[in-house]
Design a protein around this motif. Structure first.
Motif, PDB file in Angstrom:
ATOM      1  N   THR A  12     -49.507 -31.519  44.883  1.00 25.45           N
ATOM      2  CA  THR A  12     -50.719 -31.211  44.116  1.00 25.45           C
ATOM      3  C   THR A  12     -51.625 -30.201  44.823  1.00 25.45           C
ATOM      4  N   LEU A  78     -48.461 -30.789  53.585  1.00 24.18           N
ATOM      5  CA  LEU A  78     -49.517 -31.754  53.902  1.00 24.18           C
ATOM      6  C   LEU A  78     -50.480 -31.192  54.937  1.00 24.18           C
ATOM      7  N   ARG A 188     -56.773 -26.571  48.611  1.00 22.72           N
ATOM      8  CA  ARG A 188     -57.448 -26.875  47.347  1.00 22.72           C
ATOM      9  C   ARG A 188     -58.625 -27.844  47.517  1.00 22.72           C
TER      10      ARG A 188
HETATM   11  N1  LIG Z   1     -53.044 -22.556  51.816  1.00 25.08           N
HETATM   12  C1  LIG Z   1     -52.334 -21.695  52.511  1.00 25.08           C
HETATM   13  O1  LIG Z   1     -52.388 -20.467  52.274  1.00 25.08           O
HETATM   14  C2  LIG Z   1     -51.419 -22.179  53.609  1.00 25.08           C
HETATM   15  C3  LIG Z   1     -50.565 -21.265  54.200  1.00 25.08           C
HETATM   16  C4  LIG Z   1     -49.697 -21.693  55.216  1.00 25.08           C
HETATM   17  C5  LIG Z   1     -49.712 -23.020  55.603  1.00 25.08           C
HETATM   18  N2  LIG Z   1     -50.593 -23.882  55.027  1.00 25.08           N
HETATM   19  C6  LIG Z   1     -50.554 -25.289  55.484  1.00 25.08           C
HETATM   20  O2  LIG Z   1     -49.903 -26.051  54.467  1.00 25.08           O
HETATM   21  C7  LIG Z   1     -50.443 -27.373  54.421  1.00 25.08           C
HETATM   22  C8  LIG Z   1     -50.924 -27.652  52.999  1.00 25.08           C
HETATM   23  O3  LIG Z   1     -51.929 -26.699  52.694  1.00 25.08           O
HETATM   24  P1  LIG Z   1     -52.534 -26.526  51.261  1.00 25.08           P
HETATM   25  O4  LIG Z   1     -53.326 -25.297  51.293  1.00 25.08           O
HETATM   26  O5  LIG Z   1     -51.479 -26.706  50.233  1.00 25.08           O
HETATM   27  O6  LIG Z   1     -53.513 -27.794  51.223  1.00 25.08           O
HETATM   28  P2  LIG Z   1     -54.158 -28.531  49.967  1.00 25.08           P
HETATM   29  O7  LIG Z   1     -54.247 -27.599  48.822  1.00 25.08           O
HETATM   30  O8  LIG Z   1     -55.387 -29.185  50.466  1.00 25.08           O
HETATM   31  O9  LIG Z   1     -53.062 -29.666  49.611  1.00 25.08           O
HETATM   32  C9  LIG Z   1     -52.798 -30.775  50.461  1.00 25.08           C
HETATM   33  C10 LIG Z   1     -51.816 -31.697  49.794  1.00 25.08           C
HETATM   34  O10 LIG Z   1     -51.613 -32.844  50.634  1.00 25.08           O
HETATM   35  C11 LIG Z   1     -51.958 -34.047  49.940  1.00 25.08           C
HETATM   36  N3  LIG Z   1     -52.571 -34.952  50.920  1.00 25.08           N
HETATM   37  C12 LIG Z   1     -53.749 -34.792  51.574  1.00 25.08           C
HETATM   38  N4  LIG Z   1     -53.946 -35.813  52.440  1.00 25.08           N
HETATM   39  C13 LIG Z   1     -52.869 -36.637  52.313  1.00 25.08           C
HETATM   40  C14 LIG Z   1     -52.491 -37.855  52.913  1.00 25.08           C
HETATM   41  N5  LIG Z   1     -53.265 -38.448  53.853  1.00 25.08           N
HETATM   42  N6  LIG Z   1     -51.318 -38.441  52.546  1.00 25.08           N
HETATM   43  C15 LIG Z   1     -50.514 -37.852  51.614  1.00 25.08           C
HETATM   44  N7  LIG Z   1     -50.830 -36.689  50.985  1.00 25.08           N
HETATM   45  C16 LIG Z   1     -51.981 -36.083  51.344  1.00 25.08           C
HETATM   46  C17 LIG Z   1     -52.936 -33.600  48.856  1.00 25.08           C
HETATM   47  O11 LIG Z   1     -52.922 -34.544  47.807  1.00 25.08           O
HETATM   48  P3  LIG Z   1     -54.167 -34.632  46.737  1.00 25.08           P
HETATM   49  O12 LIG Z   1     -54.120 -33.372  45.921  1.00 25.08           O
HETATM   50  O13 LIG Z   1     -53.821 -35.846  45.937  1.00 25.08           O
HETATM   51  O14 LIG Z   1     -55.403 -34.744  47.569  1.00 25.08           O
HETATM   52  C18 LIG Z   1     -52.300 -32.272  48.455  1.00 25.08           C
HETATM   53  O15 LIG Z   1     -51.182 -32.508  47.628  1.00 25.08           O
HETATM   54  C19 LIG Z   1     -51.583 -27.399  55.447  1.00 25.08           C
HETATM   55  O16 LIG Z   1     -51.140 -27.985  56.624  1.00 25.08           O
HETATM   56  C20 LIG Z   1     -51.920 -25.926  55.654  1.00 25.08           C
HETATM   57  O17 LIG Z   1     -52.457 -25.647  56.920  1.00 25.08           O
HETATM   58  C21 LIG Z   1     -51.423 -23.498  54.022  1.00 25.08           C
END
Ligand SMILES: NC(=O)c1ccc[n+]([C@@H]2O[C@H](COP(=O)([O-])OP(=O)(O)OC[C@H]3O[C@@H](n4cnc5c(N)ncnc54)[C@H](OP(=O)(O)O)[C@@H]3O)[C@@H](O)[C@H]2O)c1
Length: 341
Positions: A12, A78, A188
């Motif tokens: 999500t 995550l 997000r």
């Molecule tokens: N955004 C980028 O451009 C980017 C690029 C490279 C790497 N990353 C890395 O990729 C990872 C995800 O980033 P993102 O931008 O996709 O983050 P995000 O949009 O905040 O999404 C996080 C996801 O993890 C879930 N989540 C959060 N806490 C959790 C928990 N305690 N247990 C199980 N699920 C949990 C959330 O669920 P809900 O929606 O239900 O809260 C959501 O599905 C991070 O480590 C980030 O540093 C991000």
């Protein structure tokens, strides 16, 4: 060919959504499991309506046993620290894991703990994690059980510097990276500083010299250079959704022209399906890489012949996260590396 069953944990979020979007149309896989943080009675196509007629799965809170039962390979999209709590059981059950978080990228635990301000909970698996930058580590990725997918800023920075660093073209003490990212780079989750009205029509630098991606860039470039090196990295927040443009300044150890530098970069990346080195001093733009898995690179040498300016453009959710994670899966599973794109 039989499709492999894949799951996206954190489906999500921004990177999870992008993974599901690519994987749902991938010819070699079937998405068999998706999860979010909360246990909600909702299906993935209700959250992302464009999945109608393509993917219809429940999206509940993460269940280790269900993920293990339903999948051969899992993507962990995550927050850092959450991935390292989920990965050990999946690996123990013989599943391949591609972690999009930072948990398995930094080999030095002290450095991880300093920059992420938390203790590392899975040093055993950290040792076997392969840094998933295909252009540099393709052979190691082929046999990896656990891939540490690179960070978004490091992807654009390392790809922009690797050919010159490997060839010994740069004075390693004088490398400056001026990088600008769209807002999805922060995920997000709600954050006041990322509200539309805070970001729109503004532009700012942040986390000077202390950004958590600095040690990752240094670690990987040090490996390529085969000697210790450290860059000056200044990130900025762009008032757009997606994309990272990095302008890199590198002092040349030996005088050269733009044409000579271009030949070296073209040769280094000649067989790479997702790196595009522009000819004749042309410079990349974000609009050409958004929603792709490309890293576009433009080069210019200052008329003095002493300074190279390298500009790279990626989509932070594409080559900077989900796209690269799918590219890594393709390598791990022996699929065509460009499948799904
Ligand atoms: N955004 C980028 O451009 C980017 C690029 C490279 C790497 N990353 C890395 O990729 C990872 C995800 O980033 P993102 O931008 O996709 O983050 P995000 O949009 O905040 O999404 C996080 C996801 O993890 C879930 N989540 C959060 N806490 C959790 C928990 N305690 N247990 C199980 N699920 C949990 C959330 O669920 P809900 O929606 O239900 O809260 C959501 O599905 C991070 O480590 C980030 O540093 C991000």
């Amino acid at each position: 060919m039989k499709k492999i069953q894949v799951g996206v944990v954190g489906a999500t979020g921004y990177t999870g959504e992008e993974l599901v979007r690519i994987l749902a149309w991938h010819p070699n896989v079937a998405v068999s499991y998706v999860s979010g943080k909360e246990d909600r009675d909702i299906r993935i196509q209700e959250i992302f309506p464009y999945l109608k007629n393509r993917l219809d799965l429940e999206c509940k809170a993460f269940s280790q046993s269900e993920a293990i039962e339903k999948c051969d390979l899992l993507f962990l999209s995550l927050p850092h620290t959450v991935s390292m709590q989920s990965a050990p059981a999946l690996l123990k059950a013989g599943k391949k894991v591609i972690d999009v978080s930072a948990d398995y990228r930094l080999k030095n635990v002290d450095v991880f703990e300093k920059f992420y301000k938390t203790s590392h909970k899975d040093t055993a698996n950290l040792k076997q994690a392969v840094y998933g930058l295909p252009e540099i580590n393709r052979e190691k990725i082929k046999s990896a059980e656990l891939v540490a997918n690179p960070g978004c800023y490091p992807t654009g920075s390392i790809l922009g510097l690797a050919p010159g660093v490997k060839k010994g073209l740069f004075d390693l003490s004088g490398i400056y990276i001026d990088a600008k990212s769209g807002v999805t780079g922060a995920g997000r989750k709600a954050d006041k500083a990322l509200n539309f009205s805070e970001v729109n029509e503004s532009f700012k630098a942040y986390k000077l010299f202390e950004h958590q991606h600095v040690p990752e860039i240094d670690q990987e470039l040090t490996r390529i250079a085969k000697k210790d090196m450290s860059v000056i990295f200044v990130p900025h927040l762009l008032p757009i959704n997606r994309g990272i443009l990095s302008t890199i300044y590198a002092r040349l150890s030996k005088s050269m022209t733009t044409e000579e530098l271009e030949v070296i970069y073209q040769k280094f990346y000649k067989d790479e399906p997702f790196v595009n080195v522009y000819p004749k001093g042309a410079l990349p733009e974000l609009k050409n890489v958004q929603r792709t898995n490309f890293c576009d690179i433009g080069l210019r040498v200052h008329p003095s012949g002493k300074l190279a300016v390298i500009v790279t453009a990626i989509d932070n959710l594409g080559k900077g996260a989900a796209g690269q994670a799918v590219q890594n899966m393709n390598i791990v599973c022996g699929f065509d590396e460009t499948a799904g794109f």
